[in-house]
Motif scaffolding. Structure first.
Motif, short mmCIF file in Angstrom:
data_model
loop_
_atom_site.label_atom_id
_atom_site.label_comp_id
_atom_site.label_asym_id
_atom_site.label_seq_id
_atom_site.Cartn_x
_atom_site.Cartn_y
_atom_site.Cartn_z
N TYR A 264 0.83 -1.21 0.00
CA TYR A 264 0.00 0.00 0.00
C TYR A 264 0.86 1.26 0.00
O TYR A 264 0.47 2.29 -0.53
CB TYR A 264 -1.00 -0.01 1.17
CG TYR A 264 -0.44 0.21 2.54
CD1 TYR A 264 -0.08 -0.85 3.34
CD2 TYR A 264 -0.30 1.51 3.04
CE1 TYR A 264 0.42 -0.65 4.61
CE2 TYR A 264 0.20 1.71 4.31
CZ TYR A 264 0.56 0.63 5.09
OH TYR A 264 1.05 0.85 6.35
N LYS A 281 2.99 10.02 7.29
CA LYS A 281 1.58 9.64 7.32
C LYS A 281 1.35 8.15 7.39
O LYS A 281 0.40 7.68 7.97
CB LYS A 281 0.86 10.22 6.10
CG LYS A 281 0.81 11.74 6.09
CD LYS A 281 -0.05 12.26 4.99
CE LYS A 281 -1.54 12.05 5.25
NZ LYS A 281 -2.38 12.67 4.23
N HIS A 282 2.22 7.36 6.72
CA HIS A 282 1.92 5.92 6.61
C HIS A 282 2.77 5.04 7.52
O HIS A 282 2.28 4.01 7.97
CB HIS A 282 2.12 5.46 5.15
CG HIS A 282 1.17 6.12 4.20
ND1 HIS A 282 -0.14 5.70 4.02
CD2 HIS A 282 1.33 7.19 3.39
CE1 HIS A 282 -0.73 6.48 3.14
NE2 HIS A 282 0.13 7.40 2.73
N TYR A 284 4.66 5.98 10.34
CA TYR A 284 4.96 6.43 11.69
C TYR A 284 4.28 5.58 12.76
O TYR A 284 4.92 5.03 13.65
CB TYR A 284 4.56 7.90 11.79
CG TYR A 284 4.83 8.51 13.14
CD1 TYR A 284 6.11 8.47 13.68
CD2 TYR A 284 3.82 9.14 13.84
CE1 TYR A 284 6.36 9.05 14.91
CE2 TYR A 284 4.06 9.71 15.07
CZ TYR A 284 5.32 9.66 15.60
OH TYR A 284 5.57 10.21 16.82
N LYS A 285 2.94 5.47 12.63
CA LYS A 285 2.22 4.77 13.70
C LYS A 285 2.55 3.28 13.78
O LYS A 285 2.78 2.76 14.90
CB LYS A 285 0.71 4.98 13.54
CG LYS A 285 0.00 4.57 14.83
CD LYS A 285 -1.47 4.39 14.66
CE LYS A 285 -2.02 3.69 15.90
NZ LYS A 285 -3.36 3.16 15.65
N PRO A 286 2.58 2.55 12.63
CA PRO A 286 2.93 1.13 12.75
C PRO A 286 4.29 0.92 13.41
O PRO A 286 4.51 -0.08 14.08
CB PRO A 286 2.95 0.63 11.30
CG PRO A 286 2.17 1.62 10.54
CD PRO A 286 2.28 2.92 11.24
N LEU A 288 5.44 2.58 15.84
CA LEU A 288 5.37 2.82 17.29
C LEU A 288 4.80 1.62 18.05
O LEU A 288 5.06 1.44 19.23
CB LEU A 288 4.50 4.05 17.58
CG LEU A 288 5.12 5.40 17.24
CD1 LEU A 288 4.20 6.52 17.67
CD2 LEU A 288 6.48 5.57 17.92
N MET B 1 -9.39 1.91 3.31
CA MET B 1 -7.93 1.96 3.09
C MET B 1 -7.19 1.73 4.43
O MET B 1 -7.61 2.25 5.44
CB MET B 1 -7.53 3.33 2.52
CG MET B 1 -8.02 3.58 1.11
SD MET B 1 -7.16 2.56 -0.09
CE MET B 1 -5.56 3.32 -0.09
N SER B 3 -4.67 3.06 5.63
CA SER B 3 -4.06 4.25 6.26
C SER B 3 -5.06 5.09 7.04
O SER B 3 -4.69 5.94 7.81
CB SER B 3 -3.39 5.11 5.20
OG SER B 3 -4.37 5.52 4.28
N PRO B 5 -7.15 4.61 9.67
CA PRO B 5 -7.11 4.70 11.14
C PRO B 5 -5.91 5.49 11.64
O PRO B 5 -5.96 6.11 12.71
CB PRO B 5 -6.99 3.24 11.59
CG PRO B 5 -7.44 2.43 10.40
CD PRO B 5 -7.13 3.25 9.20
N ARG B 6 -4.87 5.47 10.87
CA ARG B 6 -3.66 6.21 11.31
C ARG B 6 -3.91 7.70 11.32
O ARG B 6 -3.39 8.42 12.16
CB ARG B 6 -2.49 5.89 10.36
CG ARG B 6 -2.01 4.49 10.56
CD ARG B 6 -1.00 4.14 9.52
NE ARG B 6 -0.97 2.71 9.41
CZ ARG B 6 -0.91 2.02 8.28
NH1 ARG B 6 -0.85 2.66 7.13
NH2 ARG B 6 -0.91 0.73 8.27
N ALA B 9 -5.37 8.61 14.54
CA ALA B 9 -4.44 8.58 15.68
C ALA B 9 -3.53 9.79 15.72
O ALA B 9 -2.90 10.08 16.72
CB ALA B 9 -3.60 7.32 15.61
N ARG B 10 -3.45 10.50 14.63
CA ARG B 10 -2.47 11.58 14.54
C ARG B 10 -2.59 12.67 15.61
O ARG B 10 -1.61 13.05 16.23
CB ARG B 10 -2.55 12.21 13.14
CG ARG B 10 -1.24 12.16 12.41
CD ARG B 10 -1.37 12.68 11.02
NE ARG B 10 -2.09 13.93 10.97
CZ ARG B 10 -2.45 14.53 9.83
NH1 ARG B 10 -2.18 13.97 8.68
NH2 ARG B 10 -3.09 15.67 9.83
N THR B 13 -1.03 11.54 18.81
CA THR B 13 0.43 11.49 18.73
C THR B 13 1.01 12.89 18.84
O THR B 13 1.98 13.14 19.55
CB THR B 13 0.85 10.86 17.38
OG1 THR B 13 0.12 9.69 17.19
CG2 THR B 13 2.34 10.58 17.35
N ILE B 17 3.56 14.31 21.62
CA ILE B 17 4.84 14.95 21.31
C ILE B 17 4.86 16.36 21.88
O ILE B 17 5.84 16.83 22.44
CB ILE B 17 5.07 14.96 19.78
CG1 ILE B 17 5.27 13.53 19.28
CG2 ILE B 17 6.27 15.83 19.40
CD1 ILE B 17 5.28 13.38 17.78
#
Lengths: 365, 551
Positions: A264, A281-282, A284-286, A288, B1, B3, B5-6, B9-10, B13, B17
């Motif tokens: 993806y 965006k893609h 970063y979270k995974p 962590l 897609m 991406s 859910p991410r 979460a932003r 995060t 920070i």
């Protein structure tokens, strides 16, 4: 036969479906939590047992303290009075019985109840671990992202070497080096301790102290005390934090690169999304998520590192006390402190395991 | 897609920070405000207060449960004693007492000053004195000083200002010294438990002090704040500085850095010899020293040493010649200077310099007669006894118990002995706990020990070593010496007692069951504006904060 088969077949199919679902969901969360929780008990038991017998190998504290002052019979009298000449298994089962009732005993060398020692110094160690984690996050995660962004380039190589240095350098060496630079040569940070003497007295005058110096410092409302406490925390936190930061850096880098190689992300890349946005965006979270899992293991590392860091910087927490009591061969105090540290590590690991099981059902039993 | 859910979460995060960054920023802003590492809140800035740093450790400030330097250092500041040593003297005089005398051979009577009070307002009477000694004996804590009261039968308080101690041994001249020792602090019977140790915090809370200072803030082995006690009426006078703060260090390196940067005003116990040598060149501090009570010595096991009693070639004359040759060859000044940068001084007798009765008998009898080594005398001693060829010495030392320089110390001793060609030395070291067991089981023919005194009296360097039941267990048995030791303890004439102590040293020097070679110095490093350290670094071996002042 056929009827038998036809009667049995749906049942088997149902069982089969359930088993499949269990496998797909990773088993029951409740059972997993119970099993993990019960595993804490043998973990602590084994550790306490090991410490008990290993400490006895080093000799008794009375001889260590008075061996050069008393004659053999006087020494034996004192050892007998303290019970150190009894069979070791008798002492061991007595000790187990004692801690089973929550009684950790009284320190041999300074007569303080072990529970008092744990309460008095536990806050300092937790405070240092907290600071160290902040440093690890601030340093490890952004640098891991940068290393992944510049993967296989010069910047990446430098950061990877930095990461290796961070977790390969002995904590005491890093501590002494930082102290030499910032305390001795530059004279911008304190040499040792959790606060200057004056600040400590000011905090001790508070009606209710918590043992967490930052909280106590804020309670005084004195900016000089607050800054003094923070200044004293910088070098120990950085020393201990860098140890974990190196691991975080490597972990984030590996995971971000792994994510950046997924289909993806390739698809997003083919749509013309910039590399910077892909990382931000893609990936970063995974990256962590495994950090959360690793924190459990890092707590153990932080606590073991705390023994050396606290000793180097005279940060008077449990690690510092443990080193002092080891020197005095104070069986009771060492056993009590190690048991508490074991409980902290086991509970932290338990919480992390449960969190991981909630996030990823495949890890359940 | 995947991406989506991410994106949800932003914000979390970002908040995390943000919070972390804010914490870090506030830390550094506050750090910047403070103006560097030399925080103004060290407590040593004003002339009305002094900050002392030490690596001492406290066991407890209850006198019944402590018998160590760190705890006694605190007790000396805050508790009164019946007898004490005035500044600059090794001999005791009445402190909160008016007098102390033997009213019969086994009765030592002390008269207290009238109107004495503890800082909390409680009266300090003979009842408190009786209570103090009774509890040390009855509690008999394993870390406590009850063994020092071995000669005490009972304590009586016939009236509020009179105390009568009944003793086992008549005319025990060491008893007044015992009253100034770790067994002697007087405590408040209203605050202390008669049957168990009283927790430190309860003592501080009860303000049960009547010494030169009281404790106003106490954080175990971390910090103590002392305030001058206006009620103190004793021998030592009023404190020169109203407030003394003490900071406890674990590492002498940190202590050194803090005194070097004037973060503290005084560093007392225990900087390494290298650190002291380094600080002595620093213009911001002064190094002050005085006699110390610690001694280092080599013990000979009379059974297992070369030609010892249980050896196949046993020969007392040859064994003595070996000990004499060792005494002739040891260069004490070289050890003191090369290994300890003169933070130790050469010791030429059994009673260290500074104490009444101290001599330099070993200087006169061995070596070149001026304290230096003499190869000729060593050779002559061995030849006269018929010893031929290099003698093998299995010399044992402890690498971790007497400071980090023991290995250097014994390497130099080995070199001094071997370079003569008269000895071959096998150096060995063992962990101290094992060492303590081995040395009393005849495992070591020659071995290192060190000694800190219980009180400042010559007897404390004689009885423990040369009496019949001494702790060395080295099979040295001289009944004449033993009789003389017993005699001097009961000798009421000070001049006669001094003569007896000198004679004991002469006899023991002839036998050489041990060879003392170093005496520790007390060293304090003080800021250039701090005065009074020299007044208290005396043969009492008590460092009194009340002597210190600034300005």
């Amino acid at each position: 036969m056929s009827s038998l088969i036809s009667e049995a077949a749906p049942e088997t199919a149902a069982e089969s479906t359930t088993t499949f679902k269990k496998q797909r969901n990773g088993g029951g969360l409740g059972r997993y939590i119970i099993v993990r929780f019960l595993l804490i008990i043998p973990t602590i038991f084994i550790l306490v047992t090991l410490v008990f017998f290993l400490m006895r190998l080093t000799g008794d504290p009375i001889t260590a303290a008075l061996g050069g002052r008393l004659n053999a019979s006087q020494l034996h009298e004192r050892i007998h009075a303290a019970g150190y000449d009894r069979p070791i298994l008798v002492q061991y089962f007595e000790y187990l019985g004692q801690i089973a009732t929550g009684n950790f005993g009284t320190s041999i060398s300074d007569n303080r109840p072990i529970t008092t020692i744990l309460v008095t110094y536990g806050a300092a160690t937790l405070e240092l671990a907290f600071y160290a984690l902040i440093v690890a996050f601030i340093v490890g995660i952004p640098l891991g992202l940068v290393a992944a962004y510049f993967r296989d380039k010069g910047q990446d190589a430098v950061l990877r070497v930095f990461a290796i240095l961070c977790y390969a350098t002995p904590v005491f060496f890093a501590g002494i080096l930082l102290k030499l630079i910032f305390s001795v040569w530059l004279n911008v940070l304190p040499v040792a301790g959790r606060a200057s003497t004056g600040s400590e007295f000011e905090m001790q005058d508070l009606p209710h102290t918590t043992g967490f110096y930052l909280i106590d410092a804020f309670q005084t409302g004195d900016p000089a005390v607050i800054s003094d406490v923070l200044l004293h925390a910088v070098l120990p936190a950085v020393t201990l934090g860098l140890l974990t930061a190196g691991i975080f850096l490597r972990l984030v880098r590996t995971n971000v690169i792994g994510t950046l190689n997924t289909d993806y992300v390739d698809a997003a890349r083919s749509r013309g999304v910039s590399e910077y946005r892909l990382v931000r965006k893609h990936a970063y979270k995974p990256a962590l998520i495994p950090i959360i899992t690793v924190i459990g293991l890092q707590i153990a590392l932080l606590l073991s590192g705390a023994v050396l860091t606290e000793s180097t910087f005279e940060w008077k927490g449990l690690g510092f006390q443990l080193a002092q009591y080891l020197g005095a061969r104070d069986f009771v105090a060492v056993q009590g402190i190690v048991a508490l540290l074991a409980v902290i590590v086991a509970i932290t690991n338990f919480i992390v395991d449960v969190a991981a099981a909630i996030i990823d059902p495949r890890v359940r039993y | 897609m995947p991406s989506l859910p991410r994106i949800d979460a932003r914000p979390r995060t970002k908040r995390l920070i943000g919070v972390t960054a804010a914490l870090a920023a506030s830390a550094f802003v506050l750090a910047g405000c403070s103006g560097g590492g030399n925080s103004s809140s060290t407590g040593g800035a004003s002339a009305s207060s002094i900050t002392v740093g030490t690596t001492d450790k406290i066991t407890t400030i209850d006198p019944a449960g402590s018998y160590d330097n760190g705890s006694f250092a605190v007790e000396n500041q805050v508790y009164p004693f019946l007898m004490n040593t005035p500044y600059g003297s090794p001999d005791v005089k009445p402190d909160i007492a008016v007098s102390g005398t033997f009213t019969s051979p086994t009765e030592y009577t002390v008269k207290l000053k009238s109107g004495l009070k503890f800082a909390n307002g409680d009266d300090l009477t003979s009842s408190d004195v009786k209570f103090s000694f009774d509890r040390v004996v009855s509690i008999a804590d394993e870390n406590g000083p009850s063994s020092l009261l071995g000669n005490l039968v009972s304590t009586a308080a016939p009236d509020p200002t009179t105390v009568v101690f009944t003793l086992k041994t008549p005319n025990d001249q060491t008893f007044p010294q015992v009253l100034s020792s770790p067994a002697g602090p007087i405590v408040d019977e209203q605050v202390f438990s008669a049957t168990a140790l009283t927790p430190d915090n309860d003592i501080v809370k009860g303000n049960a002090f009547a010494g030169q200072y009281t404790i106003t803030s106490y954080d175990f082995n971390n910090t103590i704040q002392y305030k001058a006690n206006p009620n103190y009426q004793g021998l030592l006078g009023a404190a020169k500085t109203p407030t003394v703060n003490v900071k406890y260090y674990a590492e002498s390196a940190n202590l050194k850095l803090d005194i070097q940067q004037n973060n503290i005003d005084v560093a007392f116990r225990s900087l390494s010899a290298t650190d002291i040598a380094d600080l002595s060149t620093n213009s911001k501090v002064k190094v002050v020293d005085g006699p110390g009570g610690e001694i280092r010595y080599i013990v000979f096991n009379f059974n297992t040493m070369p030609y010892g009693a249980t050896a196949t070639d046993a020969d007392p004359a040859k064994a003595l010649a070996v000990r004499q040759a060792v005494a002739d060859l040891i260069d004490r000044q070289a050890i003191a200077t090369q290994v300890y940068k003169d933070t130790y001084t050469p010791l030429y007798s059994y009673v260290p310099a500074g104490l009444t009765g101290a001599t330099t008998v070993l200087k006169d009898m061995y070596g070149d007669g001026n304290g230096g080594p003499s190869l000729d005398k060593a050779k002559a001693a061995l030849t006269a006894a018929g010893v031929t060829g290099p003698v093998t010495l299995d010399l044992q030392y402890v690498s971790e118990h007497y400071g980090p320089s023991s290995a250097d110390e014994y390497a130099l001793i080995k070199d001094q002995l071997e370079s003569s060609g008269l000895f071959t030395v096998n150096l060995q070291t063992t962990d101290y706990v094992q060492y303590s067991k081995d040395r009393t089981n005849d495992v070591y023919p020659e071995y290192q020990l060190g000694w800190f005194p219980d009180y400042s009296d010559a007897d404390n360097y004689l009885t423990p070593f040369f009496s019949a039941d001494n702790f060395l267990a080295n099979h040295y048995n001289n009944t004449t010496v033993q009789d003389e030791i017993t005699k001097q303890v009961g000798e009421t004439d000070p001049a006669a007692r001094t003569a007896e102590i000198e004679d004991i040293q002469k006899q023991v020097a002839g036998d050489l069951s041990t060879i003392p070679y170093l005496q520790g110095a007390q060293v304090a490093v003080v800021g250039s504006n701090v005065n009074g350290a020299a007044d208290t670094l005396d043969a009492s071996f008590k460092f009194r904060y009340a002597a210190l002042s600034k300005g």
